[in-house]
Motif scaffolding. Structure first.
Motif, PDB file in Angstrom:
ATOM      1  N   PRO A 109       0.805  -1.223   0.000  1.00 25.28           N
ATOM      2  CA  PRO A 109       0.000   0.000   0.000  1.00 25.28           C
ATOM      3  C   PRO A 109       0.835   1.269   0.000  1.00 25.28           C
ATOM      4  O   PRO A 109       0.443   2.277  -0.598  1.00 25.28           O
ATOM      5  N   TRP A 110       1.997   1.236   0.656  1.00 26.96           N
ATOM      6  CA  TRP A 110       2.819   2.452   0.708  1.00 26.96           C
ATOM      7  C   TRP A 110       3.433   2.813  -0.646  1.00 26.96           C
ATOM      8  O   TRP A 110       3.927   3.922  -0.816  1.00 26.96           O
ATOM      9  N   ASP A 111       3.398   1.895  -1.598  1.00 27.97           N
ATOM     10  CA  ASP A 111       3.833   2.251  -2.957  1.00 27.97           C
ATOM     11  C   ASP A 111       2.819   3.153  -3.644  1.00 27.97           C
ATOM     12  O   ASP A 111       3.165   3.859  -4.600  1.00 27.97           O
ATOM     13  N   ASP A 170       1.138   8.774  -3.642  1.00 25.48           N
ATOM     14  CA  ASP A 170       1.702   8.919  -4.985  1.00 25.48           C
ATOM     15  C   ASP A 170       0.553   8.891  -5.984  1.00 25.48           C
ATOM     16  O   ASP A 170       0.059   7.815  -6.347  1.00 25.48           O
ATOM     17  N   PRO A 171       0.092  10.050  -6.450  1.00 24.76           N
ATOM     18  CA  PRO A 171      -1.072  10.084  -7.335  1.00 24.76           C
ATOM     19  C   PRO A 171      -0.848   9.425  -8.691  1.00 24.76           C
ATOM     20  O   PRO A 171      -1.811   9.135  -9.403  1.00 24.76           O
ATOM     21  N   PRO A 200       6.897  10.290  -4.511  1.00 23.79           N
ATOM     22  CA  PRO A 200       7.247  11.713  -4.418  1.00 23.79           C
ATOM     23  C   PRO A 200       7.582  12.186  -3.012  1.00 23.79           C
ATOM     24  O   PRO A 200       8.175  13.263  -2.847  1.00 23.79           O
ATOM     25  N   GLY A 201       7.230  11.400  -1.986  1.00 29.78           N
ATOM     26  CA  GLY A 201       7.431  11.880  -0.629  1.00 29.78           C
ATOM     27  C   GLY A 201       8.387  11.087   0.221  1.00 29.78           C
ATOM     28  O   GLY A 201       8.681  11.489   1.350  1.00 29.78           O
ATOM     29  N   ARG A 202       8.908   9.957  -0.277  1.00 29.05           N
ATOM     30  CA  ARG A 202       9.805   9.142   0.546  1.00 29.05           C
ATOM     31  C   ARG A 202      10.652   8.234  -0.337  1.00 29.05           C
ATOM     32  O   ARG A 202      10.330   8.019  -1.503  1.00 29.05           O
ATOM     33  N   ARG A 203      11.720   7.713   0.252  1.00 32.01           N
ATOM     34  CA  ARG A 203      12.547   6.726  -0.427  1.00 32.01           C
ATOM     35  C   ARG A 203      12.676   5.433   0.360  1.00 32.01           C
ATOM     36  O   ARG A 203      13.009   4.399  -0.200  1.00 32.01           O
TER      37      ARG A 203
END
Length: 392
Positions: free
Chosen positions: A9-11, A15-16, A47-50
Motif C-alpha cells: 500500500p505504501w507504494d 503517490d497520485p 514523491p514523498g519518501r525513499r
C-alpha cells in the motif's frame, strides 16, 4: 496470460501517479499486501519518501475490534503509512486505474508475535526459539491464523487473495543483521533445523511412533558434522534429509508436519470462503516439495488443489528449477501462476521475462506474478513493459 504485480500500500498511498504507472506496465491485476512481516523497503519513485521501515508484522487496514476483543493473539496495526486504512486507499486507486485487486496475506511469519508470546514459536532441537516462525501445530496459533486470514483476505474492493506462509516456517529467514552464513547449511540440514520440539509437536511425533527425545538427540547427532565442517558437501533434497536423519525418522516427521500443514490450509481456506462468499479466488504460495518451509510452503500438490483455487509457484533460477517446481502441477485443473522476480538488484531477470514466461507456459502455467513492481527500478519496469507486449 493474466499477469499480476505485487505491491505494498505504501507504494500507492501518497503517490497520485502510482496506479496509472502500474496499469501502464500491461498487467491486469495487483496483488496488494494487507498483512505483512517486518521489512525495510525502497520506494524509488514515490514523491514523498525513499525508504519505508515496517518495524514489525502488522495489518495494513484497521482490524475489527469485535473480532479480536479478548483474544490473547491479535494483529497489530501499522504506523508507517499515513491514513486510517492504507490498504483500502491503495485498492481504490488501483481499481480506478482499471486494475483488479487481490489481497496478499502473510500468515505464519511474525517476529512480533514470537517476541510477545514466546510459547507460540517453533523450538529447534537445541531449545532455541524462532520468534519469526509461529508453530502451526499449536491450537492458539492455528485459531489466530484462521481468524487473521478471513479478515485480511476479504477487504472491500478485493476480488481474491493469495496466502503466503500458510504452513510451516522454519530456520531459513533473513533476520535483522543476519549472521548465519558462517557454516553452510544445505537444504537437508535446514530441514533438521526447522523441526519443532514444542509440547504440541513432541506429542505429534509420538502419535506417529517417534519418541521426541530420541528424535531430538538424532537431529543433534546428525548435525554435528555440519557444525564441524567435516560432513562433506551439504546434503540436499529429501533424500539428503534421509541420509542425515535416517529414512524412517525423516518420514515420520514429514507425516506429522504434513498433517498439520494440510489441516491448517483446509481451515484457513474455509474461513476465507465463508467470509467472502461465492466467486472469491483463493490461491496459496506454495512449493511442491512437501518438506520445504518458508514463504512458499511445501505442499502435497494433489491435496492443495482440492482445497484452494490454485497456487503461486516460485520460478526463480534456470529452466531446470522452474521445471522442478511446475512439473508436479502439470495436469492441474486450477490456477497455476508462475512467480518471477523482476528486480535486478534482488536477483530478478526482467530482461528474460518473455522467454521465461513462455517456458513456464509450456509447463502448464496460465498466469504470471511479478515480484515486485514497487521495488523495481525504472529500467526494470521498462523491461517488464516490453516483455508483456510480447507475451500478450
Amino acid at each position: 496470460m493474466k499477469t499480476s504485480a505485487f505491491l505494498y500500500p505504501w507504494d500507492v498511498v501518497g503517490d497520485p501517479d502510482a496506479a496509472a504507472r502500474v496499469a501502464a506496465l500491461g498487467v491486469q491485476q495487483v496483488t496488494l499486501a494487507s498483512v505483512y512481516h517486518s521489512t525495510r523497503a525502497l520506494t524509488p519513485r514515490h514523491p514523498g519518501r525513499r525508504i519505508v521501515t515496517a518495524e514489525y508484522a502488522a495489518v495494513l487496514y484497521p482490524p475489527d475490534p469485535a473480532r479480536w476483543s479478548g483474544q490473547p493473539l491479535r494483529p497489530h496495526e501499522q504506523s508507517w503509512v499515513p491514513g486510517a486504512d492504507p490498504y483500502a486507499e491503495a485498492a481504490r486507486a488501483l481499481t480506478d486505474a482499471g486494475l483488479q485487486v487481490h489481497s496478499w496475506v502473510v500468515l505464519a511469519h511474525s517476529s512480533r508475535l514470537g517476541a510477545e508470546h514466546p510459547d507460540t514459536s517453533v523450538v529447534n532441537a537445541y531449545g532455541d526459539r524462532y520468534p519469526w516462525a509461529p508453530c502451526i501445530a499449536r491450537p492458539d496459533v492455528r485459531a489466530y491464523l484462521v481468524a487473521l486470514a478471513a479478515e485480511a483476505a476479504v477487504r472491500e474492493g478485493t476480488l481474491g487473495t493469495e496466502l503466503e506462509s500458510c504452513g510451516w516456517y522454519g530456520y531459513g529467514h533473513l533476520h535483522a543483521h543476519d549472521k548465519t552464513a558462517g557454516v553452510g547449511l544445505g537444504e537437508a540440514a535446514q530441514y533438521l533445523m526447522s523441526l519443532c520440539f514444542c509440547p504440541d509437536c513432541r506429542a505429534g511425533y509420538g502419535e506417529h511412533g517417534v519418541d521426541a527425545d530420541e528424535l531430538r538427540a538424532s537431529v543433534r547427532w546428525a548435525l554435528e558434522p555440519v557444525w564441524a565442517g567435516s560432513g562433506g558437501p551439504p546434503a540436499t533434497g529429501w533424500s539428503g534429509v534421509g541420509e542425515l536423519l535416517g529414512a524412517g525418522l525423516a518420514e515420520a516427521t514429514l507425516q506429522w508436519r504434513g498433517q498439520v500443514a494440510r489441516t491448517l490450509q483446509e481451515s484457513v481456506v474455509a474461513s476465507v470462503r465463508e467470509a467472502a462468499g461465492a466467486g472469491f479466488q483463493v490461491l496459496l504460495h506454495a512449493d511442491p516439495a512437501a518438506y520445504r518451509t518458508g514463504a512458499n510452503v511445501g505442499v502435497d500438490a494433489r491435496h492443495v488443489l482440492s482445497v484452494a483455487d490454485g497456487v503461486v509457484l516460485p520460478c526463480t533460477g534456470g529452466d531446470a528449477a522452474r521445471e522442478a517446481v511446475l512439473g508436479p502441477f502439470a495436469d492441474a485443473s486450477g490456477v497455476l501462476a508462475a512467480n518471477f522476480g523482476i528486480v535486478s538488484g534482488m536477483g530478478g531477470s526482467p530482461g528474460t521475462l518473455a522467454r521465461d514466461a513462455a517456458h513456464a507456459a509450456s509447463l502448464g502455467a496460465g498466469q504470471l506474478r511479478l515480484y515486485h513492481a514497487g521495488l523495481a527500478s525504472d529500467q526494470d519496469l521498462e523491461a517488464v513493459t516490453d516483455a508483456l507486449r510480447h507475451i500478450g
